[in-house]
Design a protein around this motif. Structure first.
Motif, PDB file in Angstrom:
ATOM      1  N   CYS A 659       0.835  -1.210   0.000  1.00  0.00           N
ATOM      2  CA  CYS A 659       0.000   0.000   0.000  1.00  0.00           C
ATOM      3  C   CYS A 659       0.871   1.261   0.000  1.00  0.00           C
ATOM      4  N   LYS A 661       2.621   4.730  -1.104  1.00  0.00           N
ATOM      5  CA  LYS A 661       2.060   5.978  -1.636  1.00  0.00           C
ATOM      6  C   LYS A 661       3.001   6.540  -2.699  1.00  0.00           C
ATOM      7  N   ARG A 675      -4.142   0.187  -8.072  1.00  0.00           N
ATOM      8  CA  ARG A 675      -3.983   0.689  -6.705  1.00  0.00           C
ATOM      9  C   ARG A 675      -5.316   0.674  -5.960  1.00  0.00           C
ATOM     10  N   ARG A 676      -6.384   1.035  -6.683  1.00  0.00           N
ATOM     11  CA  ARG A 676      -7.708   1.004  -6.054  1.00  0.00           C
ATOM     12  C   ARG A 676      -8.051  -0.432  -5.615  1.00  0.00           C
ATOM     13  N   GLU A 678      -5.971  -2.821  -4.933  1.00  0.00           N
ATOM     14  CA  GLU A 678      -5.064  -3.161  -3.834  1.00  0.00           C
ATOM     15  C   GLU A 678      -5.615  -2.665  -2.500  1.00  0.00           C
ATOM     16  N   HIS A 679      -6.050  -1.412  -2.483  1.00  0.00           N
ATOM     17  CA  HIS A 679      -6.551  -0.833  -1.226  1.00  0.00           C
ATOM     18  C   HIS A 679      -7.917  -1.392  -0.852  1.00  0.00           C
ATOM     19  N   ASN A 683      -8.650  -3.223   2.697  1.00  0.00           N
ATOM     20  CA  ASN A 683      -9.828  -2.802   3.461  1.00  0.00           C
ATOM     21  C   ASN A 683     -10.678  -4.019   3.825  1.00  0.00           C
ATOM     22  N   THR A 732       1.580  -6.165  -1.203  1.00  0.00           N
ATOM     23  CA  THR A 732       0.337  -6.321  -0.444  1.00  0.00           C
ATOM     24  C   THR A 732      -0.161  -7.760  -0.496  1.00  0.00           C
ATOM     25  N   TYR A 766      -4.893   0.635   4.462  1.00  0.00           N
ATOM     26  CA  TYR A 766      -5.438   1.154   3.208  1.00  0.00           C
ATOM     27  C   TYR A 766      -5.667   2.661   3.314  1.00  0.00           C
ATOM     28  N   ASP A 767      -5.673   3.314   2.154  1.00  0.00           N
ATOM     29  CA  ASP A 767      -5.864   4.768   2.048  1.00  0.00           C
ATOM     30  C   ASP A 767      -7.265   5.019   1.484  1.00  0.00           C
ATOM     31  N   ALA A 770      -7.523   6.305  -1.993  1.00  0.00           N
ATOM     32  CA  ALA A 770      -7.229   5.379  -3.088  1.00  0.00           C
ATOM     33  C   ALA A 770      -8.472   4.636  -3.541  1.00  0.00           C
TER      34      ALA A 770
END
Length: 836
Positions: A659, A661, A675-676, A678-679, A683, A732, A766-767, A770
């Motif tokens: 994850c 940045k 990336r979406r 992945e996060h 989550n 991840t 997670y962000d 993202a």
């Protein structure tokens, strides 16, 4: 480092050795860090692990590894529940000592469990048959004896003829021995008991502190077993009894409101008053024959609802304390000495069991409760009336609601000394004596002059003889061993004899979680600082079959040790997970069914990681799991897929972190998409790890992320931002799967260029930003039927979406020549065009 063919055995052996050599999972008390104590119920060392073990210990290992990655100081120990009958039976069969058989099996099972890569702190390993363990159990026995929490008495006990020993009530299942399924007999023996009943109220009341952490099913089972009943204890005088004799019979009842309707009394066959009541009566011999017959029936059978009710008149009567009427006294097969007082006031009009008995033996009935606004008639009744109502034929209490009458009648009887409010429990004291060899010796001495004498603390442990020769019929050799039996009384110095009974093996398993906190301490059972730090167990994992036996005993033992000053906690296990069984062809695996799957052969063929992955993916932990060879093959294919993905990305991805940045560069559309995903994976995985450990959905989410990497990698490897996105996503994958398939993840983590092991890496965070998508997929319907899909910017207005939808070539075909009546736009989801 380069890639070759994925070889699970080579990789798994490499990392198991690395973890051992570096002490990767060693843990110490550290009050500066938050602790987490995860524990699976320890195994009996039978010599071979089975798939139930693999499932139980894999669940616990994932929890332990996940919590370490979340920053907790994790205690995850392993040991052996090593006393018990199987060792004796094997020793008899193989002409050896149970210790030799047991320790050889421990060596074998330790090797098997290590091959699965479990993250135990093996320095804390212990076996309950080791004198260094049971020494402290003997110390607890002496502490409890001094306090009065342990006592010896002669009483009817459950006897298993096959096992040649007594059993606790909790070890009798449907009238059969819990271990060998032999029909249980009743015997009169002197035995040692623990006063678990002293803790009945606390055991019941503190269950509310476990709500939310324990399965409701287990809490209900314990409540029912403890069986609290609030009622009254009443005294019935025996009619025509000599004034200087014991002429009162105590009765516990939850229905004092029906006392005016009591027309006879039922006694248990074992009631001490029976012989006095029949003495000199013509019914005496018939009663004795009935008592012998009933005493040999199992308690469970005697209390079953479908038992045919039988009894015999004693020839004696008692006096109803409210109306003074004489009531015949019977001995009945359905009354148990262990429940209440062993005597029941029978109210046939308002108790179905008493109704059936009265009908059979033509005993009078008396209605004392009518339903509201209705009168009952005995001639019309076909069953007892047990619902609430209003008292009748009850003297001054007539017209009173029956619930209100309960207290009023008890209060009235209390003034004359004939009754009082009382609480009764179904729970009975725990019989811990066992007439077998392979158990912890009970540390007392019998002296003709001094009686029962505790062994002095300094003489502990009393060790089982290593030269014992097992009897072929299973009887303990201890009573025949003069070298063990003969001793000196520590009080008077005269010849005396040791107790030859050993303790129930459930005593050992009642306190082992506490010992793990300082397993090698020699000058005491526990290190107080370690005990305070680690207890209670944060997550306990084991089978539902232990809901009453082990879990109830462990709760009691913890409370008793607390009261002795050893610990400050009242409950040993904060959270409990009862895992489902592993089935094959719809049945529990067993040799008799011929459906056993050998874990060792599965590990040899597919590897430990694939075996762990399948058993965690096939079903949520609390549900039963149906074994599938195809499922295990699928798990193996998935791990090979990860290996090939890493191989294809060799030299293109780098250790940027999970994850990660992006710093100093923008991500392309595809990089943002990966990336979406992945996060989203992190989550979902974080949520499902925390929420009842739903490992199957964690694995499913990771599989989706791997699929996305395969779908986008050819495009992404062409750019810096794409390689970054792939590097982060693959990191991840490894961190999320590390608790589940630790060996493969360690190997690929190292190949990626990370320093240190993935087991010590932090769980990814997670962000939220993202997860925000740049584009939305909109479904377009015409008159309710889907005709097209379009991607629009997340910022697109309703007007823009409507325009683009109507202009879509597939939509144009379906609205051509029609009038658009309405366009309904559901933001972010769909457009429905109404046209005719």
């Amino acid at each position: 480092m380069g890639f070759g063919k994925y070889n699970p055995e080579t990789i798994e052996n490499k990392w198991q050795k690395a973890w051992t050599d570096t002490g990767a999972f060693h843990v110490e008390t550290d009050t500066s860090r938050p602790k987490y104590y995860v524990l699976e119920m320890f195994p009996y060392p039978s010599g071979k692990i089975h798939m139930g073990h693999v499932r139980n210990y894999s669940i616990g290992d994932v929890v332990a590894r996940y919590k370490r990655m979340k920053g907790f100081n994790v205690l995850h120990p392993m040991g052996w529940d090593a006393f018990g009958l199987p060792a004796e039976n094997a020793a008899i069969k193989n002409n050896t000592h149970p210790a030799e058989w047991t320790y050889a099996n421990i060596d074998d099972m330790r090797t098997q469990l290590s091959r699965l890569g479990y993250s135990y702190d093996w320095r804390r390993e212990m076996a309950t048959c080791h004198p260094g363990y049971y020494k402290w159990e003997q110390q607890f026995f002496l502490d409890f004896l001094k306090k009065g929490l342990i006592y010896r008495k002669k009483s009817p006990v459950n006897w298993c003829e096959t096992c040649n020993t007594v059993l606790a009530n909790e070890q009798v299942e449907d009238g059969l021995c819990w271990r060998c399924e032999t029909v249980i007999e009743q015997k009169e023996l002197s035995q040692w008991f623990m006063r678990i009943t002293d803790y009945a109220e606390e055991l019941l009341d503190s269950l509310k502190n476990l709500e939310g952490g324990w399965p409701e099913r287990v809490l209900t089972m314990q409540r029912n077993w403890i069986g609290k009943s609030v009622g009254a204890e009443l005294e019935f005088e025996v009619a025509d009894a000599p004034s200087d004799s014991d002429n009162k019979i105590a009765v516990f009842t939850t229905r004092p409101d029906t006392l005016f309707g009591a027309t006879f009394m039922s006694l248990a066959a074992e009631h001490p008053m029976v012989e006095k009541l029949i003495n000199g009566k013509p019914e005496a011999e018939k009663v004795r024959e009935f008592v012998t017959k009933v005493s040999n029936l199992d308690k469970i059978v005697r209390s079953a609802d479908d038992l045919e009710k039988e009894g015999v008149f004693t020839g004696s009567y008692c006096i109803n304390p409210l109306n003074g009427e004489k009531m015949p006294i019977y001995v009945a097969n359905f009354v148990l000495m262990g429940y209440g007082t062993g005597a029941v006031m029978a109210v046939p009009a308002h108790d179905q069991r008493d109704y059936e008995f009265a009908k059979k033996y033509d005993i009078p009935m008396q209605i004392v409760i009518h339903p509201k606004d209705q009168n009952l008639n005995l001639d019309e009744m076909t069953e007892a009336f047990t619902a609430p109502g209003v008292l009748v034929n009850s003297g001054d209490f007539d017209g009173m609601p029956n619930d209100e009458a309960k207290g009023a009648i008890v209060s009235y009887l209390g003034k004359s000394g004939k009754g009082k409010k009382s609480i009764n429990y179904r729970l009975r004291d725990w019989n811990i004596s066992r007439q077998r060899f392979w158990g912890s010796p009970i540390p007392v001495i019998y002296c003709d002059q001094c009686g029962i004498v505790p062994v002095p603390d300094e003489d502990l442990p009393i060790i089982l003889p290593e030269d014992a020769i097992m009897n072929e019929d299973g009887r303990s050799p201890l009573p025949q061993m003069e070298s063990f039996v003969n001793t000196i009384c520590p009080k008077c110095g005269k010849p005396a004899e040791r107790e030859t009974d050993t303790m129930d093996t459930f005593v050992e398993s009642s306190w082992y979680p506490l010992r793990y906190t300082s397993a090698r301490k020699e000058d005491g059972p526990f290190d107080p600082e370690a005990l305070d730090y680690w207890l209670p167990v944060d997550q306990y994992i084991g089978g539902i079959e232990h809901a009453i036996l082990h879990l109830l005993y462990a709760r009691f033992f913890t409370k008793a040790l607390r009261d002795e000053g050893y610990t400050k906690v009242a409950e040993p296990f904060k959270n409990l997970l009862t895992q489902g069984m592993v089935l094959k062809d719809g049945a529990k695996m067993s040799k008799s069914k011929g459906n056993v799957v050998d874990p060792n052969s599965m590990i040899q063929r597919y590897g430990a990681d694939a075996t762990r992955l399948f058993i965690l993916f096939a079903s949520p932990p609390e549900k039963d799991l149906e074994w599938s060879d195809q499922g295990l093959e699928g798990s193996s294919r998935f791990l090979n897929r990860i290996w090939r993905l890493a191989e294809g990305l060799e030299g293109l991805i780098s250790p940027v972190g999970a994850c990660a940045k992006p710093e100093g560069f923008e991500l392309s559309s595809d990089a943002k998409k990966l990336r979406r995903k992945e996060h989203e994976t992190v989550n979902r995985a974080s949520r499902d790890m925390e929420n009842k450990f739903q490992f199957n959905t964690v694995i499913a989410a990771t599989m989706e992320l791997v699929n996305e990497m395969y779908a986008l990698k050819d495009t992404l490897v062409e750019s810096k931002d794409g390689k970054f996105a792939l590097s982060s996503a693959f990191s991840t994958v490894l961190t999320v799967l590390a608790p589940i398939t630790p060996h493969l993840c360690e190997e690929l983590w190292e190949i990626m260029g990370y320093e240190g092991i993935v087991a010590a890496a932090a769980w990814p965070e997670y962000d939220e930003s993202a997860l925000i998508t740049d584009e939305l997929l909109i479904v377009i319907q015409v008159n309710g039927k889907m005709r097209a899909k379009i991607s629009v910017p997340a910022s697109a207005s309703k007007e823009d979406i409507e325009k683009e939808s109507i202009a879509h070539e597939n939509v144009v075909k379906f609205i051509e020549g029609k009038t658009v009546r309405k366009v309904i736009v559901v933001p972010g989801k769909l457009v429905n065009i109404v046209a005719n």
